[in-house]
Scaffold this active site. Structure first.
Site, PDB file in Angstrom:
ATOM      1  N   SER A 164       0.737  -1.026  -0.212  1.00 16.71           N
ATOM      2  CA  SER A 164      -0.423   0.191  -0.046  1.00 16.71           C
ATOM      3  C   SER A 164       0.816   0.792   0.200  1.00 16.71           C
ATOM      4  CB  SER A 164      -0.528   0.529   0.992  1.00 16.71           C
ATOM      5  OG  SER A 164      -0.473   0.354   2.250  1.00 16.71           O
ATOM      6  N   LYS A 165       0.341   2.212  -0.168  1.00 17.93           N
ATOM      7  CA  LYS A 165       1.068   3.631   0.090  1.00 17.93           C
ATOM      8  C   LYS A 165       2.133   3.365   1.225  1.00 17.93           C
ATOM      9  CE  LYS A 165      -2.045   6.650  -2.930  1.00 17.93           C
ATOM     10  NZ  LYS A 165      -3.062   7.175  -3.438  1.00 17.93           N
TER      11      LYS A 165
END
Ligand code: GLU
Length: 462
Positions: A239-240
């Site tokens: 994820s980011k």
């Protein structure tokens, strides 16, 4: 002929996970002398944008990935989808379902209360009565009620889905006529001649639905290859929070296209224990059957290592071209070779390289206080003065060794250690401690600029 595709939904930037499956698809097509086509899945008008499509194209351009032929936009293909929906209706393989929202909700709630799987109950599957008024029907496809659907997957082997457990007559066109995702993917893949689908395994559960569409239309199935996801070091989906997921952010951070593509090809695919792959080698060696069966782990150190490798092994002309994107134009600088040779060993990224080069090329506008304190003790001014004086009498200075000789002769004449000249000269040239060899710096900036920097530091510190 092998035809592969990349079929992104343009809802934002190009994600590195998407780029990885695009790369795999590209390599497999090229390896087989086939075609790699691009289809923009832009049917969701609320979430799609032209900027997102442009961002994908820009990323492809940066990485040198070329798709074959024209881009296919799903938003231009309404007529094609409508034609196939009509065909399935005419053949009795799909039907109109008049169930209202309320009825569907009620059905779902009852099923949930009875701890049953929530699914459409087939109310209109064989309906030949008078349809209720005031309901715009959706179109549902007739899915098998029993038996199994087997996805023959190049990565995962045969994956079996039981009709009773997972399938129902899913919607292929909404009440407003808009066709649904699993329907259009199957139609497009067939009509575009795609015979090898390589995509993330988050799509595996969609595949039996797409197979139902193929079967209903009497079409041969493509080969499916579902690639396991990329995980972070904690074993969760990337994820980011784990770093950049936008491909173009890697450009901004100073990664080379070669390093990023090499990094991605090794995320989930291997060839023995080889780590470095040129594009030609990737094309020669890639085969979806060697895609790993388990998730791959994203590892920034590996990317940095690859990037340093590609920087070190690039020609100075290539580097000068790449550095233009980081606001550094060295292409016609006469000392380009000396400068790049010195800094390409020291930088992990192109951005770092550009910063190092700019530090060398710019006359310092201020001096680091700590460095000044450390360097300008005792007779530092006298030493650097002597250096400046000697330099002014010398001609034909080109190489780092030419400057080194001057430093040496000052040190010998004054009978001092090298540090006594090195430290103040470093502050003069770079404004701070650290950085590449001073002889290299001087050879790059030349005699006049060196004299100017020496004079400046003397003025500032006497
Ligand atoms: N448009 C889908 C996505 O962006 C991919 C469809 C496919 O590869 O079959 O996730």
């Amino acid at each position: 002929m092998v035809v592969t595709r990349f079929a992104p939904s343009p809802t934002g930037y190009l994600h590195i996970g998407g780029l990885r499956t695009a790369l795999f698809s590209y390599l497999w097509a090229k390896k087989n002398g086939g075609k790699f086509v691009l289809r923009i899945e832009d049917t969701d008008k609320a979430r799609n944008s032209q900027e997102a499509t442009d961002a994908i194209l820009k990323a492809f351009q940066w990485l040198g990935l070329k798709h074959d032929g024209e881009i296919t936009y799903q938003s231009n293909r309404d007529k094609i989808y409508a034609k196939h929906i009509k065909q399935l209706l005419d053949e009795g393989k799909a039907y109109k379902c008049y169930m209202s929202k309320e009825e569907l909700t009620e059905l779902r709630e009852t099923q949930m209360a009875n701890k049953q799987r929530t699914k459409y109950d087939g109310k209109y599957r064989d309906f030949d009565g008078t349809p209720p008024e005031g309901v715009d029907p959706v179109i549902r496809i007739k899915a098998p009620l029993t038996g199994e659907i087997i996805v023959k997957d190049g990565v995962k082997g045969d994956v079996s889905f039981q009709a009773e457990d997972i399938l129902d007559d899913f919607v292929i066109a909404r009440a407003d006529g808009a066709p649904t995702y699993n329907f259009v993917v199957a139609i497009d893949d067939h009509l575009m001649g795609i015979n090898e689908v390589i995509r993330g395994d988050d799509h595996l559960s969609n595949t039996p639905k797409q197979i139902i569409v193929y079967d209903a239309l009497g079409w041969d199935l493509p080969m499916f290859n579902h690639v396991p996801m990329i995980h972070n070091s904690a074993g969760k989906k990337l994820s980011k929070r784990d770093g950049a997921t936008d491909v173009m952010a890697y450009k901004e951070m100073g990664y080379t296209p070669a390093a990023l593509l090499n990094f991605l090809v090794r995320l989930g695919w291997s060839h023995g224990d080889q780590e470095i792959f040129s594009m030609d080698e990737m094309i020669e060696l890639f085969n979806p059957k060697d895609i790993n069966k388990s998730a791959s782990i994203y590892n920034t150190e590996k990317l940095d290592w690859l990037n340093a490798h590609y920087i070190k092994n690039s020609s100075n002309n290539e580097l000068a071209q790449l550095l233009i994107q980081y606001d550094l134009v060295l292409t016609s600088h006469d000392k380009k070779e000396i400068l790049l040779d010195a800094i390409k060993e020291r930088a992990k990224t192109l951005k770092e390289m550009a910063e190092l080069a700019k530090e060398i090329l710019a006359t310092p506008s201020s001096y680091d206080e700590k460095a000044v304190k450390k360097a300008f003790k005792g007779d530092a001014i006298a030493v650097i003065n002597a250096f400046g004086a000697k330099l002014s009498t010398c001609e034909e200075l080109h190489l780092p060794s030419d400057y080194h000789h001057i430093m040496e002769s000052v040190v010998n004449e004054m009978e001092i250690g090298f540090g006594k000249i090195g430290q103040p000269l470093r502050v003069a040239l770079l404004g701070k401690m650290g950085g590449p060899g001073l002889d290299v710096v001087m050879a790059v900036i030349g005699k006049e600029e060196t004299m100017l920097r020496v004079a400046n530091v003397i003025t500032a510190n006497s």
